[in-house]
Design an enzyme around this catalytic site. Structure first.
Site, PDB file in Angstrom:
ATOM      1  N   ASP A  79      -6.901  -5.472  -4.435  1.00 57.36           N
ATOM      2  CA  ASP A  79      -5.838  -6.314  -5.019  1.00 57.36           C
ATOM      3  C   ASP A  79      -5.172  -7.245  -4.018  1.00 57.36           C
ATOM      4  OD1 ASP A  79      -3.904  -4.681  -3.644  1.00 57.36           O
ATOM      5  OD2 ASP A  79      -2.503  -4.982  -5.305  1.00 57.36           O
ATOM      6  N   GLU A  80      -5.764  -7.392  -2.837  1.00 56.74           N
ATOM      7  CA  GLU A  80      -5.041  -8.069  -1.771  1.00 56.74           C
ATOM      8  C   GLU A  80      -5.993  -8.862  -0.878  1.00 56.74           C
ATOM      9  OE1 GLU A  80      -2.417  -6.168   1.798  1.00 56.74           O
ATOM     10  OE2 GLU A  80      -3.312  -4.846   0.326  1.00 56.74           O
TER      11      GLU A  80
HETATM   12  N1  DCP Z   1      -3.304   2.579  -4.268  1.00 57.71           N
HETATM   13  C1  DCP Z   1      -3.676   3.918  -4.186  1.00 57.71           C
HETATM   14  N2  DCP Z   1      -3.052   4.764  -3.301  1.00 57.71           N
HETATM   15  C2  DCP Z   1      -2.066   4.279  -2.500  1.00 57.71           C
HETATM   16  C3  DCP Z   1      -1.690   2.926  -2.565  1.00 57.71           C
HETATM   17  C4  DCP Z   1      -2.338   2.101  -3.473  1.00 57.71           C
HETATM   18  O1  DCP Z   1      -4.569   4.342  -4.896  1.00 57.71           O
HETATM   19  N3  DCP Z   1      -1.449   5.114  -1.655  1.00 57.71           N
HETATM   20  C5  DCP Z   1      -3.992   1.701  -5.250  1.00 57.71           C
HETATM   21  C6  DCP Z   1      -3.190   1.580  -6.519  1.00 57.71           C
HETATM   22  C7  DCP Z   1      -2.550   0.227  -6.447  1.00 57.71           C
HETATM   23  C8  DCP Z   1      -3.540  -0.570  -5.616  1.00 57.71           C
HETATM   24  O2  DCP Z   1      -4.144   0.381  -4.749  1.00 57.71           O
HETATM   25  O3  DCP Z   1      -2.341  -0.343  -7.721  1.00 57.71           O
HETATM   26  C9  DCP Z   1      -2.886  -1.682  -4.826  1.00 57.71           C
HETATM   27  O4  DCP Z   1      -1.982  -1.178  -3.867  1.00 57.71           O
HETATM   28  P1  DCP Z   1      -0.603  -1.874  -3.530  1.00 57.71           P
HETATM   29  O5  DCP Z   1      -0.089  -1.211  -2.315  1.00 57.71           O
HETATM   30  O6  DCP Z   1      -0.758  -3.350  -3.499  1.00 57.71           O
HETATM   31  O7  DCP Z   1       0.357  -1.452  -4.729  1.00 57.71           O
HETATM   32  P2  DCP Z   1       0.531  -2.073  -6.163  1.00 57.71           P
HETATM   33  O8  DCP Z   1      -0.316  -3.277  -6.365  1.00 57.71           O
HETATM   34  O9  DCP Z   1       0.321  -0.977  -7.163  1.00 57.71           O
HETATM   35  O10 DCP Z   1       2.058  -2.442  -6.221  1.00 57.71           O
HETATM   36  P3  DCP Z   1       2.833  -3.684  -5.552  1.00 57.71           P
HETATM   37  O11 DCP Z   1       3.401  -4.458  -6.698  1.00 57.71           O
HETATM   38  O12 DCP Z   1       3.898  -3.074  -4.726  1.00 57.71           O
HETATM   39  O13 DCP Z   1       1.827  -4.458  -4.752  1.00 57.71           O
HETATM   40 MG    MG Z   2      -0.333  -4.806  -4.946  1.00 59.12          MG
END
Ligand code: DCP
Ligand code: MG
Length: 361
Positions: free
Chosen positions: A105-106
């Site tokens: 996602d990044e």
């Molecule tokens: N992820 C995971 N375990 C973690 C961190 C993240 O499985 N400890 C997975 C789920 C997230 C995805 O990776 O959806 C992307 O991580 P991000 O850190 O970018 O978190 P999010 O996209 O969920 O939230 P944000 O809006 O803070 O970016």
């Molecule tokens: Mg994210």
């Protein structure tokens, strides 16, 4: 000439995909990963509705239920997240080929020269966010600056669904105000050490000379010295190679019985599994790392003929490797699991890379 770097990060990624695909989850506190009953693993991510209650990634499910009893737990659909990941990369590729994905996602994008001839990195970031929203019905946040470090931190500033630009004239003030936890590679141990040294912000770090920082923090000290001055020359690397992905945990007390150790391995293997999926990696070698109370460390490895990323295999292998070291009179202070060898050997002896994207964690 300054570079133009964008960092894009999807908002609540797994949870947003679930809310998009299943309208009944919209506006609700949802948790992807983990399970509400028993000791079912850790939270992969939570929707912003659940985050209001304090639910966070990597939190044990049990704690998440305490904080948000009405949360809906959802099993991850990794194929769906992978598909979206490919779609966002296709959107990025309309503007530049210099794309360095950090996870599903990044990504970092270097748009110093952009394919569409737009010129403004801010406009490109906004165009990308709009395309993601219009075409994929998902939101992303963006950070725009002249280097990777500042762009990455900037993408968090107006999250969710926001953009932040930190231009060259603002970097110095920005870095001085930043708390030390925000610096890459500052784990719990380094952060504690910084606090005991009275170092809380970038401004505090800036007061130390390069050699002082190196004497306290080794090689990373040199990185801190440069980064706090806004100096980060690391290029955006489209084909970055990752050699291993690992997770570890240091315990506040020593583990002495096998059941506790195995419970830790369950947690570690779940987190590691998520990380491997997120980075699209599978490996042949699984390594268990142990540090005892007397600081002696050992590692034990097992290699497979095929690539692995399943949580159950990570767990079972780590448990077997652990069993070989038992019984032990010494308590265990740290456990870690690492996966490496992200290639398969072919009959010709050439190594073949089935997972094209190699990412730095
Ligand atoms: N992820 C995971 N375990 C973690 C961190 C993240 O499985 N400890 C997975 C789920 C997230 C995805 O990776 O959806 C992307 O991580 P991000 O850190 O970018 O978190 P999010 O996209 O969920 O939230 P944000 O809006 O803070 O970016
Ligand atoms: Mg994210």
């Amino acid at each position: 000439m300054f570079r133009k770097i964008i960092h894009i990060d999807m908002d609540a990624f797994y949870a947003s995909v679930e809310q998009r695909d299943f309208p009944e989850y919209r506006g609700k506190p949802i948790i992807v990963g983990g399970s509400p009953e028993g000791r079912g693993g850790v939270v992969a991510t939570a929707s912003y509705e659940a985050r209001k209650f304090g639910v966070r990634s990597a939190m044990p499910s049990k704690r998440a239920v305490e904080l948000c009893p009405l949360a809906i737990f959802i099993k991850p659909r990794f194929d769906a997240y992978r598909a979206v990941s490919e779609q966002i990369r296709e959107i990025f590729s309309r503007y530049t080929d210099l794309i360095e994905p950090l996870s599903l996602d990044e990504a970092f994008l270097d748009v110093t020269t952009d394919k569409a001839g737009i010129g403004s990195a801010i406009q490109i970031a906004e165009a990308i966010r709009k395309a993601i929203s219009d075409e994929l019905q998902l939101t992303a946040s963006a950070g725009v600056s002249i280097n990777k470090f500042v762009a990455k931190i900037a993408s968090d500033i107006n999250k969710p669904n926001g953009m932040a630009f930190i231009g060259p004239s603002k970097i110095s003030t920005f870095m001085e105000s930043l708390s030390v936890e925000k610096f890459f590679g500052v784990g719990r141990v380094t952060a504690d050490k910084m606090k005991t040294l009275g170092l809380h912000t970038g401004a505090d770090l800036k007061k130390l000379s390069e050699s002082e920082l190196i004497s306290h923090f080794g090689k990373t000290g040199g990185f801190f010295y440069r980064i706090v001055r806004g100096i980060d020359e690391r290029p955006v690397e489209p084909h970055r190679v990752t050699k291993s992905v690992g997770v570890e945990d240091t315990f506040p007390f020593d583990l002495v019985n096998q059941e506790d150790m195995e419970a830790e391995l369950t947690k570690l293997s779940t987190t590691l599994h998520h990380r491997l999926v997120k980075h699209e990696l599978k490996g042949r070698t699984i390594t268990l790392k142990i540090r005892y109370a007397d600081f002696r460390r050992i590692t034990r490895s097992l290699s497979f003929e095929t690539l692995q990323d399943e949580q159950a295999i990570l767990f079972r292998t780590a448990r077997e490797l652990l069993a070989e070291t038992l019984p032990t009179e010494k308590g265990i202070r740290l456990l870690g699991i690492t996966v490496s060898n992200f290639t398969l050997q072919t009959y010709t002896g050439n190594s073949q890379d089935p997972t094209q994207l190699k990412l730095d964690i």
